[in-house]
Design an enzyme around this catalytic site. Structure first.
Site, PDB file in Angstrom:
ATOM      1  N   HIS A   1     -21.455 -21.801  10.170  1.00 15.98           N
ATOM      2  CA  HIS A   1     -22.473 -21.299  10.947  1.00 15.98           C
ATOM      3  C   HIS A   1     -23.054 -22.124  11.881  1.00 15.98           C
ATOM      4  CE1 HIS A   1     -25.742 -18.368  11.529  1.00 15.98           C
ATOM      5  NE2 HIS A   1     -26.592 -19.274  11.507  1.00 15.98           N
TER       6      HIS A   1
ATOM      7  N   ARG B   1     -41.551 -10.978  12.086  1.00 19.31           N
ATOM      8  CA  ARG B   1     -41.972 -12.514  12.486  1.00 19.31           C
ATOM      9  C   ARG B   1     -41.879 -12.490  14.185  1.00 19.31           C
ATOM     10  NH1 ARG B   1     -37.023 -15.404  10.162  1.00 19.31           N
ATOM     11  NH2 ARG B   1     -37.711 -16.999  11.210  1.00 19.31           N
TER      12      ARG B   1
ATOM     13  N   SER C   1     -33.632 -17.431   6.263  1.00 16.93           N
ATOM     14  CA  SER C   1     -33.162 -16.256   7.083  1.00 16.93           C
ATOM     15  C   SER C   1     -31.598 -16.392   6.946  1.00 16.93           C
ATOM     16  CB  SER C   1     -33.748 -16.051   8.248  1.00 16.93           C
ATOM     17  OG  SER C   1     -33.047 -15.380   9.250  1.00 16.93           O
TER      18      SER C   1
ATOM     19  N   LYS D   1     -28.064 -14.506   4.737  1.00 15.90           N
ATOM     20  CA  LYS D   1     -26.982 -13.863   5.307  1.00 15.90           C
ATOM     21  C   LYS D   1     -25.733 -14.498   4.834  1.00 15.90           C
ATOM     22  CE  LYS D   1     -29.490 -13.924   9.086  1.00 15.90           C
ATOM     23  NZ  LYS D   1     -30.133 -13.806  10.209  1.00 15.90           N
TER      24      LYS D   1
HETATM   25  N1  URA Z   1     -31.202 -17.341  12.897  1.00 16.92           N
HETATM   26  C1  URA Z   1     -31.454 -16.664  11.987  1.00 16.92           C
HETATM   27  O1  URA Z   1     -30.493 -16.086  11.650  1.00 16.92           O
HETATM   28  N2  URA Z   1     -32.850 -16.332  11.676  1.00 16.92           N
HETATM   29  C2  URA Z   1     -33.865 -17.299  11.755  1.00 16.92           C
HETATM   30  O2  URA Z   1     -34.943 -17.212  11.502  1.00 16.92           O
HETATM   31  C3  URA Z   1     -33.598 -18.099  13.177  1.00 16.92           C
HETATM   32  C4  URA Z   1     -32.233 -18.122  13.618  1.00 16.92           C
END
Ligand code: URA
Ligand code: CA
Length: 432
Positions: A82, A168, A183, A187
């Site tokens: 990522h 946010r 965050s 994922k």
């Molecule tokens: N990328 C994300 O997936 N979440 C964030 O809060 C910032 C960057």
């Protein structure tokens, strides 16, 4: 506990327990906690910060808020990669077939562009007929049979993150380290990988402009991964200027093909070897990073990596002949050079601004509904530290229209030429 008491507890500087965090995330996902209370808590977290344990508990609660992908049907150790984002970042498109060609199972879920330019999925869609929407069954079968598949996000992964991110965005709480780290990692954890390699970017084109902030984010995410029993490491890389030379969807596929051929830009090539070596070791296909790097270099030399890319295109319904005629991916009526106005060295070019210029050409979306023009973009001929003569071309603009004054103006504004210029260090740190 009532939400108001939890907000007060956090506001008074105390840590939240795992149970409290679970209740908040469940309640918010199920619309039992209203946005105004969640907004207050997010702002409190922004100011009060969170401990590594709280961030980990928050991440796991968010990862558990929706579907989780089960990759256990895929043989071997699944390593995900990522990046926290950049401009012209062609890494995944080179890295995925490259590591697959040395036996690492690549089950990659990627996104569309959030920022100025397309994401990996958009870039792959510039390949004629390439399918990016695979069913879970197709996805798993392809990885088991051929070692590689790349798909768009399916299912309802981390819905708590989706809701919180939207909130946010409108409450000035995006740039909070515990909220960014949870965050991203929620994922990744919901996507089912056994190991994760993170590329945390820093500089003008990155989320984290300062190295110290990037370092803290990288360390926090590595800690979360380890506390969640996923082998995790991070590199911190420079994104003050775009990565490689191509910015734009089709142009980046061309660049990926060149790199898989051993003829790519040296920064992109280096990035791919550094991240790839880590993935190969995590997948236990080599004992050391040096050994892994030799495997990857040999795979590019022998043509196996490019062959794997062709195979992937074919498997996902795409027209693999473009690997032999890549120029068709940047077929535009206008190719316009940008001549340097003075001689010297390139001192700076903001990745961000170059991304915006590419978006103005049509390579990215201004709004979610916009469509992308796959052929347009920018090809850099000079990067920071390079010498340039007056009148020499700094870059080529690939456009579908010839009214380019605004784009040229923006590019001239962001490319600084001076008496000296230092090439930035690409890999700033490695965090394990
Ligand atoms: N990328 C994300 O997936 N979440 C964030 O809060 C910032 C960057
Ligand atoms: Ca690039």
């Amino acid at each position: 506990m009532r939400m108001v008491d939890i907000i007060e507890k956090k506001r008074n500087g105390q840590s939240l327990s795992k149970q409290e965090i679970d209740e908040i995330i469940q309640g918010y996902t199920q619309n039992e906690i209203p946005d105004y209370q969640m907004s207050a808590l997010l702002m409190t977290i922004f100011y009060e910060d969170m401990s590594d344990q709280e961030i980990t508990d928050l991440t796991i609660a968010m990862a558990n808020s929706g579907d989780k992908i089960d990759l256990s049907m895929i043989k071997g150790i699944k390593v995900d990669k990522h990046s926290t984002g950049g401009v012209g970042d062609t890494t995944t498109i080179v890295l995925a077939p490259l590591v697959a060609s040395v036996g690492v199972a690549v089950a990659k879920m990627s996104g569309r562009g959030l920022g100025h330019t397309g994401g990996t999925i958009d870039k792959l869609e510039s390949i004629p007929k390439f399918h990016v929407e695979l069913s879970n069954r197709q996805f798993i079968e392809l990885v088991n049979e051929t070692g590689i598949a790349i798909t768009g996000q399916s299912g309802d992964l981390a819905p708590a993150d989706k809701k919180m991110y939207a909130l946010r965005d409108v409450t000035a709480t995006v740039d909070s380290l515990p909220l960014i780290a949870s965050s991203i990692m929620s994922k990744k954890i919901a996507s089912g990988a056994d190991a994760i390699v993170l590329d945390v970017t820093t500089g003008a084109g990155a989320f984290m402009k300062e190295l110290s902030a990037a370092r803290r984010l990288a360390k926090t995410m590595v800690k979360i991964g380890q506390l969640a029993n996923i082998k995790t490491m991070a590199i911190i890389s420079d994104m003050s200027q775009p990565l490689g030379e191509a910015i734009g969807n089709g142009l980046e596929i061309i660049e990926a093909i060149e790199t898989l051929n051993g003829k790519g830009p040296k920064d992109l090539q280096e990035m791919v070897y550094v991240l790839g070596s880590q993935m190969v070791v995590l997948a236990e296909k080599a004992d050391t990073l040096d050994e892994a790097r030799v495997l990857l270099e040999e795979s590019i030399k022998s043509g196996n990596a490019l062959k794997k890319f062709k195979e992937m295109i074919q498997n996902q319904g795409g027209d693999a002949s473009i690997v032999d005629t890549p120029e068709l991916l940047a077929d535009v009526p206008y190719k316009v050079e940008l001549p340097a106005k003075s001689k010297g060295f390139v001192q700076a070019m903001d990745a961000d601004k170059i991304g915006i210029a590419a978006m103005m050409l049509g390579a990215g979306r201004k709004t979610k509904e916009d469509t992308i023009d796959y052929n347009v973009g920018i090809k850099l001929h000079k990067k920071i530290g390079n010498p340039v003569a007056k009148g020499e071309s700094l870059l080529t603009i690939y456009a579908n229209q010839n009214d380019l004054e605004e784009v040229k103006h923006l590019l001239y504004q962001t490319i600084h030429i001076g008496a000296t210029g230092d090439e930035p260090k690409l890999i700033q740190e490695i965090i394990t």
